[in-house]
Write a protein that holds these residues in place. Structure first.
Motif, PDB file in Angstrom:
ATOM      1  N   MET A  27       0.486  -1.184  -0.603  1.00 31.50           N
ATOM      2  CA  MET A  27       0.457   0.071   0.121  1.00 31.50           C
ATOM      3  C   MET A  27       0.664   0.950  -0.014  1.00 31.50           C
ATOM      4  SD  MET A  27      -2.972  -0.862   2.559  1.00 31.50           S
ATOM      5  CE  MET A  27      -4.220  -1.758   2.534  1.00 31.50           C
ATOM      6  N   GLU A  28       0.226   2.696  -0.265  1.00 28.84           N
ATOM      7  CA  GLU A  28       0.865   3.309  -0.670  1.00 28.84           C
ATOM      8  C   GLU A  28       1.323   4.150   0.658  1.00 28.84           C
ATOM      9  OE1 GLU A  28       2.973   4.571  -2.746  1.00 28.84           O
ATOM     10  OE2 GLU A  28       2.307   3.103  -3.973  1.00 28.84           O
ATOM     11  N   PRO A  29       1.963   5.212   0.924  1.00 25.12           N
ATOM     12  CA  PRO A  29       1.816   5.326   2.311  1.00 25.12           C
ATOM     13  C   PRO A  29       0.880   6.430   2.826  1.00 25.12           C
ATOM     14  CG  PRO A  29       4.005   5.296   1.400  1.00 25.12           C
ATOM     15  CD  PRO A  29       3.320   5.248   0.637  1.00 25.12           C
ATOM     16  N   ASN A  30       0.173   6.779   2.320  1.00 22.56           N
ATOM     17  CA  ASN A  30      -1.255   7.898   2.385  1.00 22.56           C
ATOM     18  C   ASN A  30      -2.675   7.210   1.779  1.00 22.56           C
ATOM     19  OD1 ASN A  30      -0.727   7.710  -0.569  1.00 22.56           O
ATOM     20  ND2 ASN A  30      -0.726  10.152  -0.801  1.00 22.56           N
ATOM     21  N   ASP A  31      -2.645   5.864   2.045  1.00 21.79           N
ATOM     22  CA  ASP A  31      -3.757   5.122   1.694  1.00 21.79           C
ATOM     23  C   ASP A  31      -4.197   4.732   2.971  1.00 21.79           C
ATOM     24  OD1 ASP A  31      -5.647   3.044   1.718  1.00 21.79           O
ATOM     25  OD2 ASP A  31      -4.663   1.960   0.291  1.00 21.79           O
ATOM     26  N   PRO A  32      -5.087   5.100   3.532  1.00 22.51           N
ATOM     27  CA  PRO A  32      -5.946   5.225   4.446  1.00 22.51           C
ATOM     28  C   PRO A  32      -6.247   3.764   4.422  1.00 22.51           C
ATOM     29  CG  PRO A  32      -7.464   6.507   2.838  1.00 22.51           C
ATOM     30  CD  PRO A  32      -5.847   6.196   2.237  1.00 22.51           C
ATOM     31  N   SER A  33      -6.569   3.186   4.347  1.00 24.82           N
ATOM     32  CA  SER A  33      -7.147   1.920   3.820  1.00 24.82           C
ATOM     33  C   SER A  33      -5.933   0.898   4.807  1.00 24.82           C
ATOM     34  CB  SER A  33      -7.420   1.099   2.615  1.00 24.82           C
ATOM     35  OG  SER A  33      -6.061   1.520   2.149  1.00 24.82           O
ATOM     36  N   ALA A  34      -4.751   0.807   4.760  1.00 25.49           N
ATOM     37  CA  ALA A  34      -3.792   0.245   5.678  1.00 25.49           C
ATOM     38  C   ALA A  34      -3.818   0.422   6.866  1.00 25.49           C
ATOM     39  CB  ALA A  34      -2.058   0.925   5.243  1.00 25.49           C
ATOM     40  N   PHE A  35      -4.959   1.593   7.413  1.00 19.42           N
ATOM     41  CA  PHE A  35      -5.023   1.405   8.782  1.00 19.42           C
ATOM     42  C   PHE A  35      -6.226  -0.029   9.399  1.00 19.42           C
ATOM     43  CE2 PHE A  35      -1.911   5.191   8.485  1.00 19.42           C
ATOM     44  CZ  PHE A  35      -1.418   4.961   9.415  1.00 19.42           C
ATOM     45  N   LEU A  36      -7.495   0.391   8.207  1.00 18.87           N
ATOM     46  CA  LEU A  36      -8.126  -0.439   8.368  1.00 18.87           C
ATOM     47  C   LEU A  36      -8.369  -1.871   9.226  1.00 18.87           C
ATOM     48  CD1 LEU A  36     -10.380   0.907   6.255  1.00 18.87           C
ATOM     49  CD2 LEU A  36      -9.977   1.786   8.435  1.00 18.87           C
ATOM     50  N   GLN A  37      -7.479  -2.224   9.167  1.00 19.67           N
ATOM     51  CA  GLN A  37      -7.019  -2.987  10.883  1.00 19.67           C
ATOM     52  C   GLN A  37      -7.500  -2.969  12.095  1.00 19.67           C
ATOM     53  OE1 GLN A  37      -2.637  -4.375  10.428  1.00 19.67           O
ATOM     54  NE2 GLN A  37      -2.239  -2.852   9.499  1.00 19.67           N
ATOM     55  N   PRO A  38      -8.132  -4.688  12.426  1.00 19.53           N
ATOM     56  CA  PRO A  38      -8.777  -4.851  13.434  1.00 19.53           C
ATOM     57  C   PRO A  38      -7.843  -5.068  14.448  1.00 19.53           C
ATOM     58  CG  PRO A  38      -8.650  -7.014  12.579  1.00 19.53           C
ATOM     59  CD  PRO A  38      -8.538  -5.934  11.805  1.00 19.53           C
ATOM     60  N   GLY A  39      -7.672  -4.220  15.630  1.00 23.25           N
ATOM     61  CA  GLY A  39      -6.680  -4.299  16.873  1.00 23.25           C
ATOM     62  C   GLY A  39      -5.823  -5.743  17.455  1.00 23.25           C
TER      63      GLY A  39
END
Length: 323
Positions: free
Chosen positions: A130-142
């Motif tokens: 993923m690209e660094p500015n892709d917010p979907s990278a953060f959409l991971q469960p805890g």
């Protein structure tokens, strides 16, 4: 006393993660200093702007956010960061191996009264495709977090941290600038007589939550058969720190005022890291409809209800939903 590095090595944390945590904490030590200066440095009061949450930013919110953003961006270990104070994710190093999410200054309204505030953070692996500015990278469960913690700026500056091998609490020794292990392998008592909730919102809660709180307030004469004390710091870091030290239950339950905001607390910046710490200390953390750490985020500023703390009390609270 054992130093932070030694404990992280004992817990099997990889070297790059240890270096990232040390870098993040260097920023927190700078925030601690700025907080301690208070009015002497002209850092108290509000700005004229709002953050993405629609909240008026305090000067220390902006300062703390910038400190962490700068130090993490320059570290080389971080692919991107997400902050409660930023509209979007901030890309850092395309080759970085980690993502960092944080609330730079939780409870910042308390700065005006010199009360408890803190920094909350979590760290996950960065998807390399993923690209660094892709917010979907953060959409991971805890459940995908590799580390989480908070730094509490109180009479002492304290760090609560987990890398998945228990929750440990450290105290900043300002004589040499390092965090020393003062409370190893914290275990939250399973039973409690303390609860934390913003009671002014009672009229907006679901009937099951209202019944639960009413039973706590009924004391020895009520169905719970014991007297409860209510404690409320108005900063999640302060309330969770108390729970880790002596047990209790902290609640920001479902609120029916705005269907788009069923909870007040942010999943990435507050609920997930605190849930990780609490579970590693033997407590429970739930939304009222399931384990917080299993919630799949849909956007980086998502809010969720939070019920967190001593195992038996959280289970009892949840049982009211089925009555």
């Amino acid at each position: 006393m054992k130093r932070l590095n030694s404990q992280l090595q004992n817990d099997g944390a990889p070297l790059e993660l240890i270096l990232l945590i040390r870098t993040l904490l260097a920023g927190c030590k700078e925030i601690s200093f700025r907080v301690s200066q208070g009015a002497l440095a002209g850092v108290l009061g509000s700005t004229l702007s709002e953050n993405v949450q629609g909240e008026t930013q305090k000067k220390l919110d902006v300062i703390s956010n910038q400190i962490l953003k700068d130090i993490l961006s320059e570290s080389g270990y971080v692919k991107a960061i997400s902050s409660e104070e930023e509209d979007d994710v901030v890309g850092c190093n395309p080759d970085g191996n980690y993502l960092v999410s944080f609330d730079p200054l939780d409870g910042s309204s308390n700065t005006e009264i010199n009360s408890l505030i803190g920094t909350i953070f979590s760290i996950t692996h960065a998807p390399q495709w993923m690209e660094p500015n892709d917010p979907s990278a953060f959409l991971q469960p805890g459940t995908q977090m590799v580390a989480a913690g908070y730094v509490l700026y109180g009479p002492s500056t304290m760090l609560a941290l987990t890398t998945g091998r228990g929750t440990h609490i450290y105290t900043l020794d300002k004589t040499h600038g390092g965090f020393l292990l003062t409370h190893p392998n914290v275990k939250v008592p399973e039973q409690t007589k303390e609860f934390s909730i913003n009671a002014s919102n009672q009229r907006h809660w679901e009937p099951s939550m209202q019944s639960y709180i009413n039973d706590l307030l009924a004391g020895e004469e009520g169905p719970r058969g014991k007297n409860y004390n209510m404690r409320w710091v108005a900063a999640m870091v302060g309330d969770i720190h108390r729970l880790l030290c002596r047990g209790g239950i902290f609640m920001y339950p479902y609120d029916k005022r705005d269907p788009a905001k069923p909870g007040k607390l942010r999943l990435l910046y507050e609920a997930n890291p605190m849930a990780f710490l609490m579970e590693q200390a033997g407590g429970l953390a739930d939304t009222g409809d399931g384990r917080i750490l299993e919630v799949m985020p849909t956007e980086i500023h998502q809010r969720v209800p939070v019920l967190i703390g001593s195992k038996e009390e959280v289970e009892t609270c949840l049982s009211y939903k089925s009555k």
